[in-house]
Enzyme design. Sequence first.
Site, PDB file in Angstrom:
ATOM      1  N   HIS A  60       2.216   3.511  -4.764  1.00  0.00           N
ATOM      2  CA  HIS A  60       1.996   2.336  -3.907  1.00  0.00           C
ATOM      3  C   HIS A  60       0.611   2.326  -3.260  1.00  0.00           C
ATOM      4  O   HIS A  60       0.159   1.288  -2.780  1.00  0.00           O
ATOM      5  CB  HIS A  60       3.101   2.240  -2.841  1.00  0.00           C
ATOM      6  CG  HIS A  60       2.975   3.215  -1.707  1.00  0.00           C
ATOM      7  ND1 HIS A  60       3.696   4.388  -1.643  1.00  0.00           N
ATOM      8  CD2 HIS A  60       2.213   3.193  -0.590  1.00  0.00           C
ATOM      9  CE1 HIS A  60       3.392   5.030  -0.531  1.00  0.00           C
ATOM     10  NE2 HIS A  60       2.493   4.323   0.126  1.00  0.00           N
ATOM     11  N   ASP A  90       7.218   6.744  -7.361  1.00  0.00           N
ATOM     12  CA  ASP A  90       6.068   6.534  -6.484  1.00  0.00           C
ATOM     13  C   ASP A  90       4.983   7.584  -6.703  1.00  0.00           C
ATOM     14  O   ASP A  90       4.349   8.058  -5.762  1.00  0.00           O
ATOM     15  CB  ASP A  90       6.498   6.531  -5.013  1.00  0.00           C
ATOM     16  CG  ASP A  90       5.469   5.836  -4.121  1.00  0.00           C
ATOM     17  OD1 ASP A  90       4.690   5.001  -4.632  1.00  0.00           O
ATOM     18  OD2 ASP A  90       5.437   6.137  -2.906  1.00  0.00           O
ATOM     19  N   ASN A 166      -0.867   9.101   5.277  1.00  0.00           N
ATOM     20  CA  ASN A 166      -0.483  10.392   4.702  1.00  0.00           C
ATOM     21  C   ASN A 166       0.058  10.242   3.283  1.00  0.00           C
ATOM     22  O   ASN A 166       0.175  11.227   2.552  1.00  0.00           O
ATOM     23  CB  ASN A 166       0.610  11.063   5.550  1.00  0.00           C
ATOM     24  CG  ASN A 166       0.058  11.809   6.733  1.00  0.00           C
ATOM     25  OD1 ASN A 166      -0.242  11.202   7.749  1.00  0.00           O
ATOM     26  ND2 ASN A 166      -0.083  13.114   6.619  1.00  0.00           N
ATOM     27  N   SER A 167       0.434   9.030   2.903  1.00  0.00           N
ATOM     28  CA  SER A 167       1.033   8.806   1.593  1.00  0.00           C
ATOM     29  C   SER A 167       0.160   9.364   0.484  1.00  0.00           C
ATOM     30  O   SER A 167      -1.025   9.059   0.400  1.00  0.00           O
ATOM     31  CB  SER A 167       1.244   7.307   1.361  1.00  0.00           C
ATOM     32  OG  SER A 167       2.229   6.805   2.214  1.00  0.00           O
ATOM     33  N   LEU A 219      21.562   5.354 -20.476  1.00  0.00           N
ATOM     34  CA  LEU A 219      22.885   5.483 -21.075  1.00  0.00           C
ATOM     35  C   LEU A 219      23.447   4.129 -21.500  1.00  0.00           C
ATOM     36  O   LEU A 219      24.064   3.996 -22.540  1.00  0.00           O
ATOM     37  CB  LEU A 219      23.848   6.144 -20.095  1.00  0.00           C
ATOM     38  CG  LEU A 219      23.673   7.639 -19.849  1.00  0.00           C
ATOM     39  CD1 LEU A 219      24.704   8.119 -18.827  1.00  0.00           C
ATOM     40  CD2 LEU A 219      23.814   8.419 -21.140  1.00  0.00           C
ATOM     41  N   GLY A 220      23.257   3.126 -20.661  1.00  0.00           N
ATOM     42  CA  GLY A 220      23.827   1.821 -20.953  1.00  0.00           C
ATOM     43  C   GLY A 220      25.258   1.688 -20.468  1.00  0.00           C
ATOM     44  O   GLY A 220      26.101   1.093 -21.145  1.00  0.00           O
TER      45      GLY A 220
END
Length: 289
Positions: A60, A90, A166-167, A219-220
């Site tokens: 982000h 992220d 800080n991200s 997986l579906g």
Amino acid sequence: MSITQLEDQMTESVDKLGESVVSISSTRFNMDFRNGVIPVEGAGSGVIIDSRGYIITNNHVIDEAAKVQISLKDGRSVVGEVIGGDPATDIALVKVREQDLPAANLGDSDKLKVGQMAIAIGNTLGLPGGPTVSAGVVSALGRPLPGADFIFEGLIQTDASINPGNSGGPLADLSGNVIGINTAMVPFAQGIGFAIPINTVKRIIEQISKNGKVSRPWLGISGITLNSANARRYGIPTESGVLVVGISRGSPAHEAGLRVGDIIAQIESKEIRQMGDILAGLSKLSSGD
């Protein structure tokens, strides 16, 4: 260990890891029908993981950015190239055209224990004067992020202060090894931050390095988490696992022979208790496994 020894170890770790922490500024261009194109500035942190200029940050921080600028510890400011990112975890990988950069040591997040000390380093609030350091403990492991739509749920919870800016910065142990990448703080909560375990980051970065993106197995199926109430309702002799209630035709689950009414109890060695366990289990596998 005395307080003085602990303090010395912590400052040594910060000095060592601090050389690898960078500040990241990004510029996006938003369209406003009244004012036209408007530049939007963002700020975050990153950590150098390879001396050839590879840097980890949060997706982000650089998502949809037209320009990414990296500020190194020695004062240089260089342009960053986004190699790829993964919104689901992220995590993003950025490269700068610099060599012989100080790379951080990556630890082993599978060996973490609740209660051990942790250090968060990052560009808090975009303030000048170098990265900000905060310390705390690993509060919990395997946490989901409240209110987020990440498919990965095994986050590190810490009480080390993690604030805007800080991200993308590192969460480290007392030896200066990176154990996670700081990703978020919970608004209106006190002393709660989250970091993506570094072992997860390693897997994501390996795929981004090779392919520029992350591909995941699927997986579906649709399913419900078993508990005592629905186990009694459907006459199921177990109260743990995921009951398959729908399967996409032609999906891997369909081709493998899974059918409505089956119960998923385990993926490899991981016990399945709820739908989140399936997502976490799949996140550690590659397509075709």
